[in-house]
Write a protein that holds these residues in place. Structure first.
Motif, PDB file in Angstrom:
ATOM      1  N   TRP A  11      -1.229   7.080 -15.465  1.00  0.00           N
ATOM      2  CA  TRP A  11      -1.797   7.298 -14.126  1.00  0.00           C
ATOM      3  C   TRP A  11      -0.720   7.780 -13.146  1.00  0.00           C
ATOM      4  N   LEU A  12       0.474   7.195 -13.256  1.00  0.00           N
ATOM      5  CA  LEU A  12       1.579   7.645 -12.398  1.00  0.00           C
ATOM      6  C   LEU A  12       1.910   9.110 -12.671  1.00  0.00           C
ATOM      7  N   GLN A  13       2.051   9.439 -13.947  1.00  0.00           N
ATOM      8  CA  GLN A  13       2.485  10.805 -14.297  1.00  0.00           C
ATOM      9  C   GLN A  13       1.397  11.842 -14.018  1.00  0.00           C
TER      10      GLN A  13
ATOM     11  N   THR B  63       9.435  -3.682  -3.996  1.00  0.00           N
ATOM     12  CA  THR B  63       9.384  -2.955  -5.260  1.00  0.00           C
ATOM     13  C   THR B  63       8.214  -3.479  -6.091  1.00  0.00           C
ATOM     14  N   HIS B  64       7.839  -2.723  -7.106  1.00  0.00           N
ATOM     15  CA  HIS B  64       6.804  -3.192  -8.022  1.00  0.00           C
ATOM     16  C   HIS B  64       7.431  -4.076  -9.101  1.00  0.00           C
ATOM     17  N   ALA B  65       6.687  -5.089  -9.553  1.00  0.00           N
ATOM     18  CA  ALA B  65       7.222  -5.980 -10.576  1.00  0.00           C
ATOM     19  C   ALA B  65       6.119  -6.479 -11.507  1.00  0.00           C
ATOM     20  N   ALA B  66       6.377  -6.402 -12.807  1.00  0.00           N
ATOM     21  CA  ALA B  66       5.522  -7.058 -13.797  1.00  0.00           C
ATOM     22  C   ALA B  66       4.046  -6.810 -13.541  1.00  0.00           C
ATOM     23  N   GLU B  67       3.730  -5.529 -13.400  1.00  0.00           N
ATOM     24  CA  GLU B  67       2.344  -5.165 -13.084  1.00  0.00           C
ATOM     25  C   GLU B  67       1.493  -5.122 -14.350  1.00  0.00           C
ATOM     26  N   SER B  68       1.958  -4.373 -15.359  1.00  0.00           N
ATOM     27  CA  SER B  68       1.171  -4.264 -16.594  1.00  0.00           C
ATOM     28  C   SER B  68       2.005  -4.710 -17.802  1.00  0.00           C
TER      29      SER B  68
ATOM     30  N   GLN C 166      -4.290   4.094 -17.372  1.00  0.00           N
ATOM     31  CA  GLN C 166      -3.561   2.895 -16.980  1.00  0.00           C
ATOM     32  C   GLN C 166      -2.222   3.290 -16.371  1.00  0.00           C
ATOM     33  N   LEU C 167      -1.491   2.305 -15.900  1.00  0.00           N
ATOM     34  CA  LEU C 167      -0.353   2.534 -15.007  1.00  0.00           C
ATOM     35  C   LEU C 167       0.540   3.731 -15.350  1.00  0.00           C
ATOM     36  N   GLU C 168       1.130   3.736 -16.568  1.00  0.00           N
ATOM     37  CA  GLU C 168       2.180   4.723 -16.806  1.00  0.00           C
ATOM     38  C   GLU C 168       1.638   6.154 -16.841  1.00  0.00           C
TER      39      GLU C 168
ATOM     40  N   THR D  22      -3.732  -4.057  -0.808  1.00  0.00           N
ATOM     41  CA  THR D  22      -4.789  -3.200  -1.363  1.00  0.00           C
ATOM     42  C   THR D  22      -4.207  -2.306  -2.455  1.00  0.00           C
ATOM     43  N   ASP D  23      -2.925  -1.959  -2.329  1.00  0.00           N
ATOM     44  CA  ASP D  23      -2.255  -1.048  -3.258  1.00  0.00           C
ATOM     45  C   ASP D  23      -2.987   0.283  -3.420  1.00  0.00           C
ATOM     46  N   CYS D  24      -3.713   0.726  -2.411  1.00  0.00           N
ATOM     47  CA  CYS D  24      -4.299   2.070  -2.500  1.00  0.00           C
ATOM     48  C   CYS D  24      -3.154   3.061  -2.674  1.00  0.00           C
TER      49      CYS D  24
ATOM     50  N   ILE E 113       0.843  -1.196   0.000  1.00  0.00           N
ATOM     51  CA  ILE E 113       0.000   0.000   0.000  1.00  0.00           C
ATOM     52  C   ILE E 113       0.881   1.249   0.000  1.00  0.00           C
ATOM     53  N   HIS E 114       0.327   2.349  -0.507  1.00  0.00           N
ATOM     54  CA  HIS E 114       1.048   3.634  -0.565  1.00  0.00           C
ATOM     55  C   HIS E 114       0.325   4.647   0.314  1.00  0.00           C
ATOM     56  N   TYR E 115       0.957   5.057   1.418  1.00  0.00           N
ATOM     57  CA  TYR E 115       0.267   6.075   2.232  1.00  0.00           C
ATOM     58  C   TYR E 115       0.276   7.430   1.526  1.00  0.00           C
ATOM     59  N   SER E 116       1.273   7.624   0.671  1.00  0.00           N
ATOM     60  CA  SER E 116       1.432   8.886  -0.064  1.00  0.00           C
ATOM     61  C   SER E 116       0.386   9.054  -1.173  1.00  0.00           C
ATOM     62  N   GLN E 117      -0.467   8.057  -1.360  1.00  0.00           N
ATOM     63  CA  GLN E 117      -1.512   8.170  -2.387  1.00  0.00           C
ATOM     64  C   GLN E 117      -2.890   8.305  -1.754  1.00  0.00           C
ATOM     65  N   TYR E 118      -2.891   8.681  -0.468  1.00  0.00           N
ATOM     66  CA  TYR E 118      -4.156   8.796   0.265  1.00  0.00           C
ATOM     67  C   TYR E 118      -5.101   9.794  -0.396  1.00  0.00           C
TER      68      TYR E 118
ATOM     69  N   PRO F 218      13.160   0.605  -3.863  1.00  0.00           N
ATOM     70  CA  PRO F 218      13.249   1.147  -5.218  1.00  0.00           C
ATOM     71  C   PRO F 218      11.851   1.069  -5.851  1.00  0.00           C
ATOM     72  N   ARG F 219      11.356   2.166  -6.416  1.00  0.00           N
ATOM     73  CA  ARG F 219       9.950   2.199  -6.835  1.00  0.00           C
ATOM     74  C   ARG F 219       9.618   1.093  -7.826  1.00  0.00           C
ATOM     75  N   PHE F 220      10.342   1.063  -8.953  1.00  0.00           N
ATOM     76  CA  PHE F 220      10.277  -0.049  -9.909  1.00  0.00           C
ATOM     77  C   PHE F 220      11.441   0.090 -10.871  1.00  0.00           C
TER      78      PHE F 220
HETATM   79  N1  GUN Z   1       4.649   1.160 -10.320  1.00  0.00           N
HETATM   80  C1  GUN Z   1       5.518   2.142  -9.998  1.00  0.00           C
HETATM   81  N2  GUN Z   1       4.989   2.984  -9.092  1.00  0.00           N
HETATM   82  C2  GUN Z   1       3.756   2.533  -8.831  1.00  0.00           C
HETATM   83  C3  GUN Z   1       2.706   2.976  -7.967  1.00  0.00           C
HETATM   84  O1  GUN Z   1       2.815   3.967  -7.255  1.00  0.00           O
HETATM   85  N3  GUN Z   1       1.575   2.235  -7.970  1.00  0.00           N
HETATM   86  C4  GUN Z   1       1.428   1.121  -8.729  1.00  0.00           C
HETATM   87  N4  GUN Z   1       0.291   0.438  -8.667  1.00  0.00           N
HETATM   88  N5  GUN Z   1       2.382   0.693  -9.554  1.00  0.00           N
HETATM   89  C5  GUN Z   1       3.536   1.390  -9.601  1.00  0.00           C
END
Ligand code: GUN
Ligand code: ZN
Length: 447
Positions: A96-98, A234-239, A92-94, A324-326, A78-83, A206-208
């Motif tokens: 959404w991050l930016q 770290t995040h791995a192979a999410e999308s 989608q992921l990329e 939960t990855d909130c 989970i990410h508290y910084s994304q509350y 490390p974030r990813f």
């Molecule tokens: N991959 C890199 N950073 C993140 C993040 O903050 N959330 C999710 N779900 N995937 C990531």
């Protein structure tokens, strides 16, 4: 609040190991009219049937008869910084991050803001019955200080560590480590300040792969091995697009996960979030090294990332927790997360030959949300079930939290059906109270 030692009376369920796809009856203990004895130090002394409570464990009785007592939920990612940016629309992921995540995390440079959000976040977890989590803050060292101070104040067992990110454009300028040396120095200072303090564990974060330079990934792996007991997440192979970008950049790597393997990151206490797009070779490496996975169904559906193969991961012998990855996820409740985990498993299994399909039982679900999470975080010596000596973090769940749940429970034929109804229909409304080290940390106001 509350006097210790105390004995909590109610229906008690906990797990000794994974019941597996075929629901091994020796994997759990159920005490219909149960007693959970907690000592003055907040650890479990004894758990069993009320009628069998040994004389020496009697004490102040806290009566939760008619309710279900389970170990505190463990949120493996989970990410508290994304509350403040949960429920952000349409990307989608990329992107959404930016668009959403990075501007939100920028605010955590401000210590006061970070403390305020940490408090809100931790109180939200408690209201959902979550007592332990593996948490991403932001890149700012102060975001770790703020979070750890708030977790400590609540006495919660938490894992956290400064996010490492230094490669543009995947890490924006305004959220990048100033230098390799500074990121390392900050990490060392934070480990010294927080790792092993009260109930805190530090995780190199490390974030990813895409947001760190090769040098930073190597530094992260080096620090991970330098400090015994320190974790790595770290995040791995999410999308799929993310995975393609990783293979584009790391041309020697066999797979996304192999990037981390080559960096030396797969080991006991390493935790890889998502792992939707991995193969059998990745799975056997993870099992062999002790690397764990956080399965984050609400996030994987919300961001359109894909369907995690839970059965394959567990069959390979990998430690798996539920996350939960909130703010990528859409609920802080691990009950709600189990609801979506069940559906992800149904969809994933529907792509397999009929005679090989499994589904996620309520018992396996509750195992994942408690002991499974503790095992994935390598915290099962401390938490995850009610074995004597474990820290007494637990949740009181209401079978009648809503009219629909009450009715479904009433007509259920057996405990398994009731538990499944709780897993599918339950959420934060089910949480009557949450206890941390035997002391009440949250109580539902209607009670
Ligand atoms: N991959 C890199 N950073 C993140 C993040 O903050 N959330 C999710 N779900 N995937 C990531
Ligand atoms: Zn995440």
């Amino acid at each position: 609040t509350g006097e210790l030692p105390a004995v909590f009376r109610g229906t008690i369920l906990h797990f000794l190991r994974d019941p597996g796809a075929d629901d091994d009856p020796d994997a759990w203990e159920l005490f219909e009219d149960g007693a959970l004895a907690v000592g003055a130090d907040g650890t479990v002394r004894w758990a069993g049937e009320w009628s069998a409570l040994p004389e020496q464990h009697r004490g102040t009785v806290i009566d939760h008869r008619g309710k279900l007592i389970v170990p505190g939920f463990v949120d493996a990612h989970i990410h508290y910084s994304q509350y403040d940016m949960i429920a952000s629309f349409g990307a989608q992921l990329e992107d959404w991050l930016q668009e959403y995540v990075f501007p939100a995390e920028r605010r955590f440079a401000d210590k006061d803001y970070a403390e305020r959000v940490s408090g809100l976040f931790l109180d939200t977890l408690l209201a959902c019955g979550t007592t332990t989590a593996s948490v991403f803050p932001s890149v700012h060292a102060t975001s770790v200080d703020a979070f750890c101070a708030q977790a400590r104040r609540r006495g919660m067992r938490m894992t956290c560590g400064k996010v490492l990110m230094d490669k543009q454009p995947e890490a924006p300028d305004f959220l990048s480590d100033a230098s390799l040396a500074q990121a390392e120095e900050q990490t060392r200072q934070l480990i010294a300040r927080w790792h092993g303090t009260d109930r805190l564990t530090y995780a190199i974060t490390p974030r990813f792969a895409l947001s760190s330079t090769d040098e930073q990934l190597a530094m992260a792996a080096r620090l991970f091995h330098e400090f015994p007991g320190v974790a790595l997440q770290t995040h791995a192979a999410e999308s799929l697009p993310e995975t393609a970008s990783v293979l584009d950049r790391f041309t020697d790597a066999r797979s996304y996960l192999d990037v981390y393997d080559r960096a030396g990151m797969l080991d006991a206490r390493s935790l890889f979030d998502h792992c939707v797009h991995i193969d059998d070779q990745d799975r056997s490496r993870m099992a062999a090294t002790g690397a764990a996975i956080a399965f984050c169904p609400t996030s994987n559906l919300f961001l359109g990332s894909g369907l995690f193969d839970l059965a394959a991961a567990r069959d390979a012998g990998i430690r798996v927790g539920l996350g939960t990855d909130c703010g990528g996820g859409t609920s802080y409740s691990l009950l709600r997360t189990l609801n979506e985990a069940y559906k992800v498993v149904m969809l994933k299994e529907s792509t397999k030959p009929e005679d090989q399909r499994t589904s996620l039982s309520a018992r396996r679900g509750f195992y994942l949300a408690t002991l499974g999470g503790a095992e994935a975080l390598y915290l099962d010596d401390h938490i995850g079930n009610f074995r004597p000596g474990k820290e007494a973090d637990f949740v009181i769940l209401d079978w009648a939290a809503t009219p629909v749940l009450a009715r479904r429970t009433e007509v259920a034929r057996d405990f398994q059906e009731r538990l499944f109804a709780q897993m599918i229909l339950g959420d934060d409304r089910s949480v009557v109270a949450t206890y941390v080290m035997g002391r009440r940390a949250y109580a539902r106001t209607a009670e």
